[in-house]
Design a protein around this motif. Structure first.
Motif, short mmCIF file in Angstrom:
data_model
loop_
_atom_site.label_atom_id
_atom_site.label_comp_id
_atom_site.label_asym_id
_atom_site.label_seq_id
_atom_site.Cartn_x
_atom_site.Cartn_y
_atom_site.Cartn_z
N HIS A 6 0.84 -1.20 0.00
CA HIS A 6 0.00 0.00 0.00
C HIS A 6 0.88 1.26 0.00
O HIS A 6 1.52 1.58 0.99
CB HIS A 6 -0.90 0.01 1.25
N HIS A 8 1.31 5.45 -1.92
CA HIS A 8 0.71 6.54 -2.72
C HIS A 8 1.84 7.26 -3.45
O HIS A 8 2.16 8.41 -3.15
CB HIS A 8 -0.06 7.50 -1.81
N GLU A 92 -8.34 2.83 -1.97
CA GLU A 92 -8.78 2.39 -0.68
C GLU A 92 -10.17 2.93 -0.37
O GLU A 92 -10.48 4.07 -0.68
CB GLU A 92 -7.79 2.80 0.41
N HIS A 152 -6.10 -2.41 5.60
CA HIS A 152 -4.79 -1.79 5.44
C HIS A 152 -4.49 -0.92 6.65
O HIS A 152 -5.39 -0.42 7.32
CB HIS A 152 -4.76 -1.02 4.11
N ASP A 202 2.16 2.80 3.26
CA ASP A 202 1.19 3.90 3.17
C ASP A 202 1.92 5.23 2.92
O ASP A 202 1.48 6.28 3.33
CB ASP A 202 0.32 4.01 4.44
NI NI Z 1 -3.42 4.89 2.07
#
Ligand code: NI
Length: 254
Positions: A6, A8, A92, A152, A202
């Motif tokens: 996960h 970004h 998500e 997550h 994340d």
């Molecule tokens: Ni996220």
């Protein structure tokens, strides 16, 4: 052999640096990165990144923060993206009662419709849950039957972990597990069955110790995996291999 389940990478904090960041991840042993969408724009960027980089995969979805912006056409667009070969999940999606950026009823409605979308497109889901444990569990139990997925950046208790496992979901552990005060999360990380555990960054958020306060990036998933391995008395290699295999199984990667 690590997989950041996960990230970004499409975040503006990585603008013009994606080549370097992805190269650093590879140098740290990260063989795959799943880039999660958070709204329509970032979902589109996730799809583009996956087309550009061989080891990057995409998830598309509307985060609960912006649930109030979701219009009917957006579901069709998400469904269209979900058919592209490197789009491996809907996410998500979920509920965030900490920030409450969108009204809770709208968050719930949009979450449920995206669960439907996952079912229709045959994709697993990536669930974001912040301070919404009871409602998330109730909705997933009621409306998410048969849909595979992951919670997550898991932030619940060991009891909640057991509920999530009963529903067939995976648990993904992020950077906060490295913080000395994350006692509850360390407990969870030590107890998740090895065949249900994923690791993630994340990034650019939630930077693990000792880089806390700096921008996070996929290479740092190694620090998360090291801490989880330490908590379980495993070698990094063993933990990393299990988590990577779980990620590939869940998202249908070979
Ligand atoms: Ni996220």
């Amino acid at each position: 052999m690590l997989f950041d389940s996960h990230a970004h990478l499409d975040d503006e904090r990585f603008n013009h640096e994606q080549d370097e960041v992805i190269a650093r991840a590879a140098a740290a042993g990260v063989t795959g990165i799943l880039n999660a969408g958070a709204d329509m724009e970032s979902s589109q960027r996730a799809v583009r990144l996956a087309l550009k980089y061989p080891n990057v995969y995409a998830a598309v979805g509307m985060h609960p923060h912006d649930a109030k912006l979701m219009v009917n056409d957006d579901y069709d667009q998400l469904a269209a993206w979900a058919c592209e070969p490197k789009v491996v999940a809907i996410g998500e999606i979920g509920l965030d009662y900490y920030y409450d950026h969108s009204p809770r009823e709208i968050q719930q409605k949009v979450f449920i419709r995206q669960l439907d979308l996952a079912r229709q497109t045959g994709k697993p889901v990536i669930i974001h849950d912040r301070d919404a444990h009871a409602d998330i569990l109730a909705i997933v139990k009621d409306q998410g039957k048969g849909i595979p997925g992951v919670f997550h950046c898991f932030s619940g208790s060991v009891e909640m972990m057991r509920e999530v496992l009963k529903l067939g979901f995976y648990i993904s552990i992020a950077g906060p597990v490295t913080f000395p005060k994350s006692v509850k999360l360390k407990d969870v990380a030590a107890q998740v069955p090895l065949d249900r555990l994923l690791v993630e960054t994340d990034c650019p958020y939630l930077t693990p110790h000792p880089y806390r306060g700096k921008r996070n990036e996929p290479a740092f998933v190694r620090l998360v995996a090291e801490e989880v391995a330490r908590l379980r008395g495993l070698e990094l290699q063993e933990l990393a291999e299990a988590a990577t295999n779980n990620t590939k199984t869940l998202f249908g990667l070979t």
